[in-house]
Design an enzyme around this catalytic site. Structure first.
Site, PDB file in Angstrom:
ATOM      1  N   TYR A 260       0.838  -1.211   0.000  1.00  0.00           N
ATOM      2  CA  TYR A 260       0.000   0.000   0.000  1.00  0.00           C
ATOM      3  C   TYR A 260       0.871   1.260   0.000  1.00  0.00           C
ATOM      4  O   TYR A 260       0.638   2.189  -0.790  1.00  0.00           O
ATOM      5  CB  TYR A 260      -0.955  -0.008   1.201  1.00  0.00           C
ATOM      6  CG  TYR A 260      -1.836   1.223   1.246  1.00  0.00           C
ATOM      7  CD1 TYR A 260      -2.824   1.410   0.274  1.00  0.00           C
ATOM      8  CD2 TYR A 260      -1.675   2.206   2.222  1.00  0.00           C
ATOM      9  CE1 TYR A 260      -3.634   2.551   0.286  1.00  0.00           C
ATOM     10  CE2 TYR A 260      -2.476   3.345   2.237  1.00  0.00           C
ATOM     11  CZ  TYR A 260      -3.455   3.509   1.270  1.00  0.00           C
ATOM     12  OH  TYR A 260      -4.245   4.637   1.282  1.00  0.00           O
TER      13      TYR A 260
ATOM     14  N   LYS B 160       1.084   4.289  -2.853  1.00  0.00           N
ATOM     15  CA  LYS B 160       0.815   5.712  -2.610  1.00  0.00           C
ATOM     16  C   LYS B 160       2.069   6.561  -2.849  1.00  0.00           C
ATOM     17  O   LYS B 160       1.963   7.723  -3.237  1.00  0.00           O
ATOM     18  CB  LYS B 160       0.251   5.907  -1.198  1.00  0.00           C
ATOM     19  CG  LYS B 160      -1.178   5.339  -1.060  1.00  0.00           C
ATOM     20  CD  LYS B 160      -2.156   6.059  -1.985  1.00  0.00           C
ATOM     21  CE  LYS B 160      -3.572   5.533  -1.907  1.00  0.00           C
ATOM     22  NZ  LYS B 160      -4.522   6.248  -2.767  1.00  0.00           N
TER      23      LYS B 160
HETATM   24  N1  LIG Z   1      -9.419   6.038   4.873  1.00  0.00           N
HETATM   25  C1  LIG Z   1      -8.175   6.413   5.070  1.00  0.00           C
HETATM   26  O1  LIG Z   1      -7.654   6.398   6.211  1.00  0.00           O
HETATM   27  C2  LIG Z   1      -7.371   6.931   3.915  1.00  0.00           C
HETATM   28  C3  LIG Z   1      -6.196   7.638   4.193  1.00  0.00           C
HETATM   29  C4  LIG Z   1      -5.424   8.103   3.146  1.00  0.00           C
HETATM   30  C5  LIG Z   1      -5.818   7.879   1.858  1.00  0.00           C
HETATM   31  N2  LIG Z   1      -6.951   7.169   1.596  1.00  0.00           N
HETATM   32  C6  LIG Z   1      -7.305   6.937   0.198  1.00  0.00           C
HETATM   33  O2  LIG Z   1      -8.571   7.500  -0.038  1.00  0.00           O
HETATM   34  C7  LIG Z   1      -9.171   6.835  -1.158  1.00  0.00           C
HETATM   35  C8  LIG Z   1     -10.614   6.496  -0.825  1.00  0.00           C
HETATM   36  O3  LIG Z   1     -10.635   5.573   0.252  1.00  0.00           O
HETATM   37  P1  LIG Z   1     -11.768   5.583   1.381  1.00  0.00           P
HETATM   38  O4  LIG Z   1     -11.090   5.795   2.666  1.00  0.00           O
HETATM   39  O5  LIG Z   1     -12.880   6.439   0.990  1.00  0.00           O
HETATM   40  O6  LIG Z   1     -12.170   4.037   1.332  1.00  0.00           O
HETATM   41  P2  LIG Z   1     -13.580   3.340   0.956  1.00  0.00           P
HETATM   42  O7  LIG Z   1     -14.657   3.881   1.823  1.00  0.00           O
HETATM   43  O8  LIG Z   1     -13.301   1.884   0.996  1.00  0.00           O
HETATM   44  O9  LIG Z   1     -13.839   3.811  -0.528  1.00  0.00           O
HETATM   45  C9  LIG Z   1     -13.087   3.335  -1.610  1.00  0.00           C
HETATM   46  C10 LIG Z   1     -13.823   3.678  -2.887  1.00  0.00           C
HETATM   47  O10 LIG Z   1     -13.062   3.242  -4.011  1.00  0.00           O
HETATM   48  C11 LIG Z   1     -13.890   2.465  -4.869  1.00  0.00           C
HETATM   49  N3  LIG Z   1     -13.041   1.501  -5.563  1.00  0.00           N
HETATM   50  C12 LIG Z   1     -12.175   0.620  -5.007  1.00  0.00           C
HETATM   51  N4  LIG Z   1     -11.574  -0.090  -5.966  1.00  0.00           N
HETATM   52  C13 LIG Z   1     -12.066   0.351  -7.144  1.00  0.00           C
HETATM   53  C14 LIG Z   1     -11.833   0.008  -8.492  1.00  0.00           C
HETATM   54  N5  LIG Z   1     -10.959  -0.952  -8.833  1.00  0.00           N
HETATM   55  N6  LIG Z   1     -12.519   0.652  -9.476  1.00  0.00           N
HETATM   56  C15 LIG Z   1     -13.399   1.620  -9.161  1.00  0.00           C
HETATM   57  N7  LIG Z   1     -13.668   1.997  -7.893  1.00  0.00           N
HETATM   58  C16 LIG Z   1     -13.002   1.362  -6.908  1.00  0.00           C
HETATM   59  C17 LIG Z   1     -14.934   1.846  -3.947  1.00  0.00           C
HETATM   60  O11 LIG Z   1     -16.155   1.603  -4.613  1.00  0.00           O
HETATM   61  P3  LIG Z   1     -16.666   0.206  -5.172  1.00  0.00           P
HETATM   62  O12 LIG Z   1     -16.384  -0.827  -4.124  1.00  0.00           O
HETATM   63  O13 LIG Z   1     -18.123   0.463  -5.425  1.00  0.00           O
HETATM   64  O14 LIG Z   1     -15.896   0.011  -6.438  1.00  0.00           O
HETATM   65  C18 LIG Z   1     -15.165   3.001  -2.962  1.00  0.00           C
HETATM   66  O15 LIG Z   1     -16.086   3.923  -3.525  1.00  0.00           O
HETATM   67  C19 LIG Z   1      -8.271   5.655  -1.466  1.00  0.00           C
HETATM   68  O16 LIG Z   1      -7.449   5.965  -2.563  1.00  0.00           O
HETATM   69  C20 LIG Z   1      -7.444   5.495  -0.214  1.00  0.00           C
HETATM   70  O17 LIG Z   1      -6.207   4.886  -0.470  1.00  0.00           O
HETATM   71  C21 LIG Z   1      -7.737   6.704   2.600  1.00  0.00           C
END
Ligand SMILES: NC(=O)c1ccc[n+]([C@@H]2O[C@H](COP(=O)([O-])OP(=O)(O)OC[C@H]3O[C@@H](n4cnc5c(N)ncnc54)[C@H](OP(=O)(O)O)[C@@H]3O)[C@@H](O)[C@H]2O)c1
Length: 270
Positions: free
Chosen positions: A169, A173
């Site tokens: 991961y 990133k």
């Molecule tokens: N939460 C944290 O602590 C955190 C911190 C730093 C960065 N981030 C980043 O923020 C972003 C969003 O994450 P989140 O925290 O909102 O997690 P989340 O609630 O699990 O949301 C992830 C989203 O990405 C979509 N997705 C995943 N794989 C996909 C694919 N192959 N094609 C199209 N859509 C896809 C999922 O939708 P479907 O399942 O419907 O496809 C969902 O809408 C990510 O890039 C993550 O790495 C998160």
């Protein structure tokens, strides 16, 4: 006079990947409220449909006469052919995208190097890195031709500093960070903007995905401190997009209070 005006977002076309939940779902509503049009993309149609309805309701409540067109596209960004055919799935009136939010991404497991499963490694790179790159490639040519556009990549604190148990991961990133920097340098002679937002701990479905549905393991990640919410990060996304066109927020590193790095986290409530 409001310090933070969203007027510049009126009539813009915003494409958000991973718009079905978490961080990606909320900006859909905020952009709609600001009078933008939306293309919402993810793999789950039912979840996308409910985000689209909420966005349309927000636009209606804002009483604006511009924007408010919302299209959903069920697409896996790791599917090379599906991304190549994406434009054909977008209604013609929304094909000139102004703002691309590359947000889709996930983490799987906490395996140490030596035990990482090939499938997990490939899945994370295919979505977090190749998916983001393919989406960018698809739209950047048009952005260059029109000398406009904004690409907002969602990176992570994990792309700035790696941690044990995050070998893949963190690498994905770090790749997002490096790719965003290359892109910014390549478009320096244009009006295209490139932003990378690097959130710290955000309470979404992210950790539930990491622990493969184990909600209690996921809850422990956020125990004892007040993490960011999807709304907090969504507001940052909308803020960078709404800056005047001569301003580019190249990087935005945002963590909750009590977090200083991926591993330096103070948990006063624990
Ligand atoms: N939460 C944290 O602590 C955190 C911190 C730093 C960065 N981030 C980043 O923020 C972003 C969003 O994450 P989140 O925290 O909102 O997690 P989340 O609630 O699990 O949301 C992830 C989203 O990405 C979509 N997705 C995943 N794989 C996909 C694919 N192959 N094609 C199209 N859509 C896809 C999922 O939708 P479907 O399942 O419907 O496809 C969902 O809408 C990510 O890039 C993550 O790495 C998160």
């Amino acid at each position: 006079m409001s310090v933070f005006s969203t007027q510049r977002l009126e009539g813009k076309v915003v494409l958000i990947t991973g718009a079905s939940s978490g961080i990606g779902a909320v900006p859909a509503i905020l952009f709609a409220k600001a009078g933008s049009n939306l293309i919402l993309l993810a793999r789950r149609q039912d979840a996308l449909t409910s985000v689209a309805s909420a966005a349309q309701a927000a636009h209606k409540a804002a009483g604006l006469t511009v924007g408010g067109k919302v299209a959903t596209v069920v697409l896996d960004v790791s599917d090379r052919e599906a991304v190549a055919g994406l434009l054909g799935k977008i209604p013609e009136e929304l094909r000139k995208v102004d703002i691309l939010v590359n947000n889709a991404g996930f983490v799987l497991g906490v395996d140490k190097i030596g035990d990482i499963k090939d499938d997990d490694m490939e899945a994370m790179f295919e979505t977090n890195v190749y998916g983001l790159i393919r989406m960018t490639q698809l739209f950047v040519k048009d952005f260059k031709a029109r000398n406009t556009g904004h690409i907002i990549n969602i990176g992570s604190v994990a792309g700035r500093e790696a941690y044990a148990g995050g070998g893949i991961y963190c690498a994905t990133k770090a790749a997002v960070r490096s790719f965003s920097q290359s892109l910014l340098r390549e478009v320096v002679d244009t009006k295209i903007r490139v932003t990378e937002i690097q959130p710290g701990l955000v309470e979404t479905g992210f950790s539930v995905v990491r622990f493969r549905g184990d909600k209690s393991a996921a809850d422990k990640v956020y125990e004892g401190l007040e993490p960011l919410t999807g709304k907090d990060v969504a507001e940052e996304i909308v803020w960078v997009a709404a800056r005047p066109s001569h301003i580019n927020i190249a990087e935005l590193f945002v963590m909750p209070v009590n977090q200083a790095s991926p591993t330096i986290v103070h948990r006063p409530g624990k």
